[in-house]
Write an enzyme that holds these catalytic residues in place. Structure first.
Site, short mmCIF file in Angstrom:
data_model
loop_
_atom_site.label_atom_id
_atom_site.label_comp_id
_atom_site.label_asym_id
_atom_site.label_seq_id
_atom_site.Cartn_x
_atom_site.Cartn_y
_atom_site.Cartn_z
CG PHE A 25 30.12 -32.60 -2.64
CD1 PHE A 25 31.10 -32.77 -2.45
CD2 PHE A 25 29.52 -31.13 -2.73
CE1 PHE A 25 32.11 -31.99 -2.33
CE2 PHE A 25 30.41 -30.14 -2.55
CZ PHE A 25 31.75 -30.55 -2.33
CD1 TRP B 233 24.93 -35.88 2.62
CD2 TRP B 233 25.40 -33.81 1.79
NE1 TRP B 233 24.05 -35.78 1.49
CE2 TRP B 233 24.55 -34.60 1.01
CE3 TRP B 233 26.32 -32.58 1.49
CZ2 TRP B 233 23.97 -33.83 -0.27
CZ3 TRP B 233 25.66 -31.79 0.29
CH2 TRP B 233 24.52 -32.66 -0.51
CG HIS B 234 29.13 -30.46 1.68
ND1 HIS B 234 28.44 -30.52 3.06
CD2 HIS B 234 28.84 -29.87 0.77
CE1 HIS B 234 27.55 -29.60 2.68
NE2 HIS B 234 27.71 -29.13 1.35
N GLY B 235 31.73 -34.52 1.48
CA GLY B 235 32.75 -35.22 0.99
C GLY B 235 33.79 -36.13 2.12
#
Lengths: 487, 368
Positions: A487, A322-324
């Site tokens: 993000f 989800w962050h990257g």
């Protein structure tokens, strides 16, 4: 428009003035117009994606609400989730998956040219998509009714202080506030402004000062010894905390100025005594989202030991993703999942060891030790988060303990610590961390606002002057954007 | 509510006092090192401040060192420089003159960075020619048609000055159909508002407040880091400093040069078509003239550009050859040692070449 720029604050003050001037029933118009123009200022095309996601969530929730049959509701929910997550997948993960597939096929000796779509990931998409997902699921579970007013719903999704990096607001908490009649409250406004100042101080004074050290090392880790690498890693732990919690403070403070309560996202995370405690204190709106909408639906800790451990790894692997769209983030997430699994497995032996050495009878040292170990584990994981590639992260990990024999050699210590070649930088970095530590230590016992409430005016003013002077004088001329904006 | 308003006023009082001190008590250049920094416009306020500098200003500033390493031990000695700007915000002594036969459009060299008013290219040229010369600098050529005076008074000659590195990125385009013509009533009114002393003073005060020189000065002191060792230099003792160093003397692709020739030729055709003599005045990079000291091969971009422009019929001044000759044969410096810009000798050389060209009644070339 940078989130910490004078233009942004002039814009926010103008919106605030308008918000309290127009009739209550039209306030959503002000919020929506301001939020959409703020978002379009980054890139007008982003607005189309935001509007599409908003309309899809709005329509999807109404459709779910209207249906009574469980099967149909389920189908509606799935359609809504596919729509939201599909948009996120296309814009954020297609190129990552494509590149990974190409790499995989390359290892197998197969040629793959890839699709190489030239998307620019819209800012904040991960945040508003997750917010929409939680809303759809909440409506499906009948935890919240579907919002009928499209404008108010759109303002909930797009409220500009939280649009780019959260907190990920639950509809049950935030939506009703948009219909409430709140009058301008000078005390609430002032408290919000103080929080905004504190957020700016954390970002511009502490995070940016530390970033100067961290960036130098991560740009060329091979050029530095273990002491410098360790210093950069520790500084990064505080940089990312001050950067992200600074943003959150600004968002929450601005919300307060509007009379709107946003969720707390941080609670002194580096005071955590375990990794699970860390996740109750770090990015709370995301960790609670993952718990409620992923971990528990997957079975949580009720589906057998192995499944429980697997759930940890899945949830934290996805948290990383989800962050990257990069394997470094996946590795960071999986490492946290691994920590939690290890924490579970070693819980009994650790308790036995503590009893054997008598630590269980000394709560203060035991607590300090736990905090230290948790901080070291979290800091080691941040290496993957910050590194440009997995190989860079492994290089730093592998060389973290080299060159420590020179630590006490006076002529070697200077170059190892003065990474920006400036003594002032190092002194200010350390002083700002001490200041942060003092504030957090005070906050442990009492909320800062309450702590200051009983103090004389000069004492309060002195603290605020330190904050404002710090922001004005110690912030770098070209501050980087917030880390979580990507993000 | 009243209690909070009072507290806010009390809290903001020291900040207001500091701003008032900077704006109304201390001299305008108290926190700046160069006249340029003192007078340059940062916020145009929707076109209220249209020129690059504050209008109607006279400033004598003691400047130490150039723009490359002002605080080094080798900084050139202190020098008083005079800056005077007109009502339009350009570096020209205010005068009732309504028409300038010669306009110099150019970059910071033409604006006289590091030079006193009387050393500026336009002033030196004006003296040599005995004709009014207006420095439209630093600005691109299209601003001729946006200047409240120049846009309606067709000049006889336009000199386009450009530093060598600027030619590669230069904006040489102008709006199709642009021409020198009388302003409409609305435009005239707008300029009347812009040129009103009260409006100008208010806009300058507001811009100075937003520039916050006192704050920038303090920030620069606190956050100062040692300058990167990459300041390109050559020679022993006090070195000659450069902006780009070896990078400036790299090869320029033929296509890039040809594109520059095409654009400059189009400009030349445009102005000569209107009966205006167009002269292109390229200024060699400092790195170009001191290539030997830098230890790089002599760059040929400018030499080729000048030849190709002449081939295309554009009137161009060969400063490359003149600057090389003077530097090599006479050993004179045409640039400040610690600044990117030309010095008074560099200006004199270029002005001599241009006035010589202008003395020839007909241009040496016509665009083909």
């Amino acid at each position: 428009m940078d989130f910490y720029s004078p233009e942004f604050f002039a814009f926010s003050l103008a919106v605030l003035a308008l918000y309290f001037v127009v009739p209550v029933r039209l306030r959503w118009v002000v919020l929506l117009a301001a939020s959409y123009s703020f978002y379009a200022a980054f890139k007008a095309a982003y607005l189309g994606i935001l509007v599409f996601c908003t309309l899809a969530a709005y329509g999807g929730a109404l459709a779910i609400n209207r249906c009574e049959a469980r099967q149909t509701r389920r189908l509606m929910l799935i359609a809504g989730l596919v729509c939201q997550l599909g948009i996120l997948g296309i814009f954020k993960y297609v190129n990552f998956l494509d590149a990974s597939l190409g790499q995989l096929l390359g290892w197998g000796g197969m040629a793959y040219s890839g699709v190489a779509l030239t998307f620019i990931v819209p800012v904040g998409i991960s945040f508003y998509v997750f917010q929409n997902v939680s809303y759809l699921v909440d409506v499906y579970r009948r935890d919240v009714p579907a919002e009928r007013h499209p404008g108010i719903f759109a303002a909930y999704v797009a409220f500009f202080p939280k649009l780019l990096s959260g907190p990920i607001e639950r509809a049950s908490q935030f939506l009703p506030q948009l219909s409430e009649h709140s009058r301008f409250d000078a005390e609430r406004f002032t408290n919000g402004l103080k929080l905004v100042c504190w957020g700016l101080f954390k970002k511009l004074v502490i995070a940016e000062r530390l970033a100067a050290f961290v960036n130098v090392v991560y740009a060329d880790p091979q050029a530095y010894s273990g002491v410098s690498l360790a210093l950069a890693c520790v500084f990064y732990s505080f940089q990312i905390y001050c950067d992200f919690s600074g943003y959150t403070d600004i968002a929450i403070g601005l919300g307060q100025m509007f009379g709107l309560r946003l969720t707390d996202n941080f609670n002194r995370p580096y005071s955590a005594t375990s990794i699970s405690d860390f996740w109750r204190r770090w990015h709370i709106s995301l960790s609670s989202w993952l718990r409620d909408y992923l971990y528990i639906p997957l079975g949580g800790n009720r589906a057998g030991v192995l499944r429980h451990y697997l759930n940890y790894l899945v949830v934290f692997g996805l948290c990383g993703l989800w962050h990257g769209a990069s394997w470094t983030f996946v590795a960071w997430g999986l490492l946290h999942g691994f920590y939690l699994v290890c924490g579970r497995i070693t819980a009994k032996p650790r308790a036995a060891l503590a009893a054997a050495v008598g630590l269980d009878r000394k709560p203060a040292p035991a607590r300090c030790l736990k905090i230290l170990i948790t901080f070291i584990l979290v800091t080691l994981a941040w290496i993957f988060f910050r590194a440009e590639s997995l190989s860079q992260a492994f290089y730093i990990l592998g060389h973290l303990f080299s060159g420590w024999e020179n630590l006490f050699a006076a002529e070697a210590l200077g170059p190892m610590l003065l990474l920006t070649k400036s003594r002032t930088d190092l002194v200010l970095a350390v002083l700002s961390l001490v200041f942060l530590g003092v504030v957090h230590a005070l906050e442990r016992h009492e909320n800062m606002r309450r702590l200051f409430a009983g103090r004389p005016l000069w004492a309060r003013f002195a603290f605020y002057y330190v904050l404002v002077a710090g922001i004005l004088l110690l912030s770098p001329p070209n501050a980087a954007n917030f880390i979580y904006f990507q993000f | 509510m009243k209690k909070y308003a009072l507290k806010y006023c009390l809290f903001l009082l020291p900040f207001a006092a500091a701003i008032a001190l900077e704006l109304f008590v201390l001299p305008g250049d108290f926190f700046t090192f160069r006249a340029w920094e003192t007078l340059v416009v940062k916020h145009t306020f929707g076109g209220l401040l249209k020129g690059p500098f504050y209008p109607n200003m006279t400033l004598v500033k003691t400047e130490t060192g150039g723009d490359l390493k002002p605080s080094s031990a080798c900084a050139e000695k202190k020098k008083d420089v005079l800056w005077q700007t007109d009502a339009y915000g350009y570096r020209k002594v205010p005068s009732p003159v309504r028409r300038y036969p010669v306009i110099v459009v150019g970059d910071s060299n033409a604006a006289g960075g590091g030079l006193s008013q009387e050393e500026m290219f336009s002033e030196v040229l004006e003296k040599r020619l005995g004709l009014g010369v207006y420095p439209l600098a630093p600005d691109s050529i299209k601003y001729i048609f946006k200047h409240g005076l120049l846009k309606e008074t067709k000049p006889d000659v336009i000199i386009l000055e450009n530093i060598e590195r600027g030619i590669l990125t230069g904006n040489f385009t102008i709006r199709p159909g642009a021409s020198f013509q009388e302003m409409s009533r609305a435009e005239r009114l707008l300029w009347k508002i812009r040129l009103h002393p009260v409006v100008q003073r208010a806009a300058v005060t507001l811009d100075r407040a937003l520039k916050a020189n006192m704050l920038q000065f303090l920030r620069a002191r606190i956050n100062a880091r040692p300058a990167a060792a990459a300041a390109h230099s050559s020679g022993n003792g006090c070195p000659i400093l450069f902006l780009q160093g070896e990078k400036a003397n790299r090869d320029v692709p033929d296509e890039t040069r040809r594109a520059a020739v095409r654009k400059i030729r189009e400009l030349s055709i445009f102005f000569t078509g209107q009966g205006i003599r167009f002269i292109f005045l390229p200024i060699p990079n400092k790195e170009n003239i001191y290539s030997r000291e830098l230890g790089t091969p002599r760059p040929v971009f400018l030499e080729k550009l000048i030849a190709e422009l002449r081939e295309a019929g554009v009137e161009v001044i060969d400063t490359q050859k003149a600057y090389e000759d003077i530097t090599r044969r006479e050993g004179r410096h045409l640039y400040h040692r610690d600044d990117t810009h030309w010095n008074a000798a560099g200006v004199e050389t270029a002005a001599a070449l241009v006035s010589e060209a202008l003395r020839q009644k007909t241009p040496a070339a016509a665009p083909r």
